[in-house]
Design a protein around this motif. Sequence first.
Motif, PDB file in Angstrom:
ATOM      1  N   SER B  42       0.542  -1.241  -0.164  1.00 16.64           N
ATOM      2  CA  SER B  42       0.176  -0.309   0.087  1.00 16.64           C
ATOM      3  C   SER B  42       0.801   1.434   0.093  1.00 16.64           C
ATOM      4  CB  SER B  42      -0.939   0.252   1.033  1.00 16.64           C
ATOM      5  OG  SER B  42      -1.714  -1.090   1.943  1.00 16.64           O
ATOM      6  N   GLY B  45       2.315   2.998  -5.028  1.00 14.81           N
ATOM      7  CA  GLY B  45       1.218   3.308  -6.328  1.00 14.81           C
ATOM      8  C   GLY B  45       1.444   3.777  -7.131  1.00 14.81           C
ATOM      9  N   THR B  48      -1.908   1.741  -8.744  1.00 11.63           N
ATOM     10  CA  THR B  48      -2.967   2.413  -8.721  1.00 11.63           C
ATOM     11  C   THR B  48      -3.773   2.881 -10.338  1.00 11.63           C
ATOM     12  OG1 THR B  48      -1.567   5.100  -7.656  1.00 11.63           O
ATOM     13  CG2 THR B  48      -3.377   4.980  -8.607  1.00 11.63           C
ATOM     14  N   PHE B  51     -11.396   4.065  -9.698  1.00 13.99           N
ATOM     15  CA  PHE B  51     -11.905   3.479  -9.556  1.00 13.99           C
ATOM     16  C   PHE B  51     -13.536   4.501  -9.167  1.00 13.99           C
ATOM     17  CE2 PHE B  51     -15.563   1.894  -6.022  1.00 13.99           C
ATOM     18  CZ  PHE B  51     -15.845   0.237  -6.730  1.00 13.99           C
ATOM     19  N   GLU B  54     -11.361   7.276  -9.455  1.00 11.06           N
ATOM     20  CA  GLU B  54     -10.657   8.250  -8.586  1.00 11.06           C
ATOM     21  C   GLU B  54      -9.652   7.640  -8.564  1.00 11.06           C
ATOM     22  OE1 GLU B  54     -13.972  10.278  -5.418  1.00 11.06           O
ATOM     23  OE2 GLU B  54     -13.654   8.068  -5.380  1.00 11.06           O
ATOM     24  N   SER B  55      -8.878   7.914  -7.960  1.00 14.74           N
ATOM     25  CA  SER B  55      -7.548   7.079  -8.337  1.00 14.74           C
ATOM     26  C   SER B  55      -7.165   6.162  -6.618  1.00 14.74           C
ATOM     27  CB  SER B  55      -5.920   7.652  -7.650  1.00 14.74           C
ATOM     28  OG  SER B  55      -6.164   8.612  -6.705  1.00 14.74           O
ATOM     29  N   VAL B  56      -6.865   4.668  -6.565  1.00 17.59           N
ATOM     30  CA  VAL B  56      -6.918   3.421  -5.447  1.00 17.59           C
ATOM     31  C   VAL B  56      -6.094   2.932  -5.716  1.00 17.59           C
ATOM     32  CG1 VAL B  56      -9.650   3.840  -4.831  1.00 17.59           C
ATOM     33  CG2 VAL B  56      -8.321   1.871  -7.102  1.00 17.59           C
ATOM     34  N   LYS B  57      -5.084   1.905  -4.588  1.00 12.87           N
ATOM     35  CA  LYS B  57      -4.952   1.117  -4.833  1.00 12.87           C
ATOM     36  C   LYS B  57      -4.917   0.136  -5.042  1.00 12.87           C
ATOM     37  CE  LYS B  57      -0.827   4.683  -2.730  1.00 12.87           C
ATOM     38  NZ  LYS B  57      -0.263   4.852  -1.255  1.00 12.87           N
ATOM     39  N   CYS B  59      -3.875  -2.450  -5.140  1.00 12.53           N
ATOM     40  CA  CYS B  59      -2.993  -4.070  -4.301  1.00 12.53           C
ATOM     41  C   CYS B  59      -3.643  -4.065  -2.958  1.00 12.53           C
ATOM     42  CB  CYS B  59      -1.641  -3.452  -3.942  1.00 12.53           C
ATOM     43  SG  CYS B  59      -1.221  -2.708  -2.869  1.00 12.53           S
ATOM     44  N   THR B  60      -4.328  -2.589  -2.441  1.00 11.09           N
ATOM     45  CA  THR B  60      -5.744  -2.484  -1.208  1.00 11.09           C
ATOM     46  C   THR B  60      -6.885  -2.405  -1.501  1.00 11.09           C
ATOM     47  OG1 THR B  60      -2.638  -1.707  -0.470  1.00 11.09           O
ATOM     48  CG2 THR B  60      -5.245  -1.382   1.112  1.00 11.09           C
ATOM     49  N   ALA B 109      -2.148   7.842 -11.199  1.00  7.43           N
ATOM     50  CA  ALA B 109      -3.469   9.088  -9.994  1.00  7.43           C
ATOM     51  C   ALA B 109      -2.635  10.523 -10.848  1.00  7.43           C
ATOM     52  CB  ALA B 109      -1.382   8.527  -9.580  1.00  7.43           C
ATOM     53  N   GLY B 131       1.373  10.111  -2.749  1.00  9.57           N
ATOM     54  CA  GLY B 131       1.402   8.320  -2.667  1.00  9.57           C
ATOM     55  C   GLY B 131       1.858   7.460  -3.875  1.00  9.57           C
ATOM     56  N   ASN B 132       3.363   8.534  -4.632  1.00 10.97           N
ATOM     57  CA  ASN B 132       3.783   6.764  -5.128  1.00 10.97           C
ATOM     58  C   ASN B 132       4.839   7.680  -5.552  1.00 10.97           C
ATOM     59  OD1 ASN B 132       0.611   8.357  -6.822  1.00 10.97           O
ATOM     60  ND2 ASN B 132       1.662   6.606  -8.235  1.00 10.97           N
TER      61      ASN B 132
END
Lengths: 273, 160
Positions: B42, B45, B48, B51, B54-57, B59-60, B109, B131-132
């Motif tokens: 997590s 990034g 990314t 969804f 909107e950006s989401v990770k 893997c999480t 992202a 986050g990246n």
Amino acid sequence: MIPAAFEYVRAGSADEAIAAIAEHGEDAKFLAGGMSLLPLMKLRLATPTVLVDVARVRDLSYITDAGDHIAIGALTRHRDVETSTLLAQECGVVASVAAQVGDNQVRHRGTIGGSVAHGDAASDLPAALVALDATFVLRSGSGERTIGASDFFTGFLETALNADELLTEIRVPKAGASGFNFQKFNRRAQDWAIVGAVVATVDGAKRVGLVNMGNTPLRATAVEAALASGASIADAALSAADGCEPPTDLNASVEYREHLARVLVRRALEASA
Amino acid sequence: MKISISVNGGAQEHDVEPRTLLVQYLREDCGLTGTKVGCDTSSCGACTVLFEGESVKSCTMLAAQADGGSVTTIEGLAAADGTLHPVQQAFHDKHGLQCGYCTAGMVMAAVGFLDENPTPSERDVREGLEGNLCRCTGYHNIVEAVLAAAETGAVSGGSK
Ligand SMILES: Cc1cc2nc3c(=O)[nH]c(=O)nc-3n(C[C@H](O)[C@H](O)[C@H](O)COP(=O)(O)OP(=O)(O)OC[C@H]3O[C@@H](n4cnc5c(N)ncnc54)[C@H](O)[C@@H]3O)c2cc1C
Ligand code: FES
Ligand code: FES
């Protein structure tokens, strides 16, 4: 890394979620944004056998003016807390702290209720909510109860939440659009605070919360008392670490955390004066 | 469990285990390997995706959590005729990549970020992409690329 196998149940309403948890018992867990729970499951530090996904319980995602306080639905995402104009006006400190949680991706998924229920002393929002003396609403099959933030956080990742209880709402006082500040000290972008200090003004009095200075989010009561009895900011901030038993880890020793607490509380008080 | 997700505008239906991560689903079930796994914790990034715009990770996030929603991956950005998305073009023009491992996540992202903040300052871009991580540490040109993409004024989140 893949979590251990589990059964997945999606709840469409709070009642459905509570019924599902009651049905599946101790090994079932609510899944909100998953930003704390999924990393733990991938490391197999958490192995729930049933996940009750509450992320789509949209009736628990709201921020409303409830007269003498602002009510925040537990499933409200950090992003929606961060960008709420109502919160910016009526309790700006909560919006500004939410804006510091993790990164954009984390704030798009993580929820305020998840931050509270997870009960991590290193989390940002719990310290702000303790400082504000927020009230949490907990609901289970046997009814609803409310509990104050400082009674809620009971130990290291421990809270007063029972396994069958859903946190539904967070109530914060109308602390206004100013008089607050959050000092988050970390070394890398997106990281948790090594120490954080949050200051808010409620009914004219300064409230001070501490991130990562003990087993639970804390209120720096000695600082608040000193200010109330007329001490200068510089003098009051000297007692920021009084009574704290901060953790020691790779990032910081106990002494360094105590030093940070004093400096960050002073800065937060100065910036919020 | 059966899930249906709109991936890059096309309906996808699969039977997956509840523990399937979204990134694993995209790579292994949908065959879309543009999305990378970097840290798997997590933090970086690289995984990314968007969804619901909107950006989401990925893997999480569980694939199950995306059921019924829409996902955009790096493969979904360029136009059908191969014309690059403005953010992709800007990464190309500004040399916003070195080894390229972080690039798909950085671009996604950035697309999500510019959708929320179409006229960012340099500081906004740096915070928006916090986050990246780029192991090649090529942040300077990445930030230049995102600012250049914003200048074109032609950026919007693919699936919104
Ligand atoms: C890369 C990264 C960086 C982060 N950085 C920070 C940071 O800087 N500061 C910070 O404060 N946090 C940080 N976080 C954590 C983030 O704030 C999480 O969003 C939050 O801690 C959990 O919220 P969630 O909705 O994702 O909860 P989940 O992960 O879904 O759940 C967490 C726990 O709470 C329980 N739970 C969730 N909702 C409820 C409810 N309504 N009622 C009862 N129980 C519930 C779950 O069963 C689980 O045990 C970070 C996370 C990541 C992945
Ligand atoms: S692989 Fe998902 S954040 Fe690094
Ligand atoms: S270009 Fe190599 S990791 Fe970013």
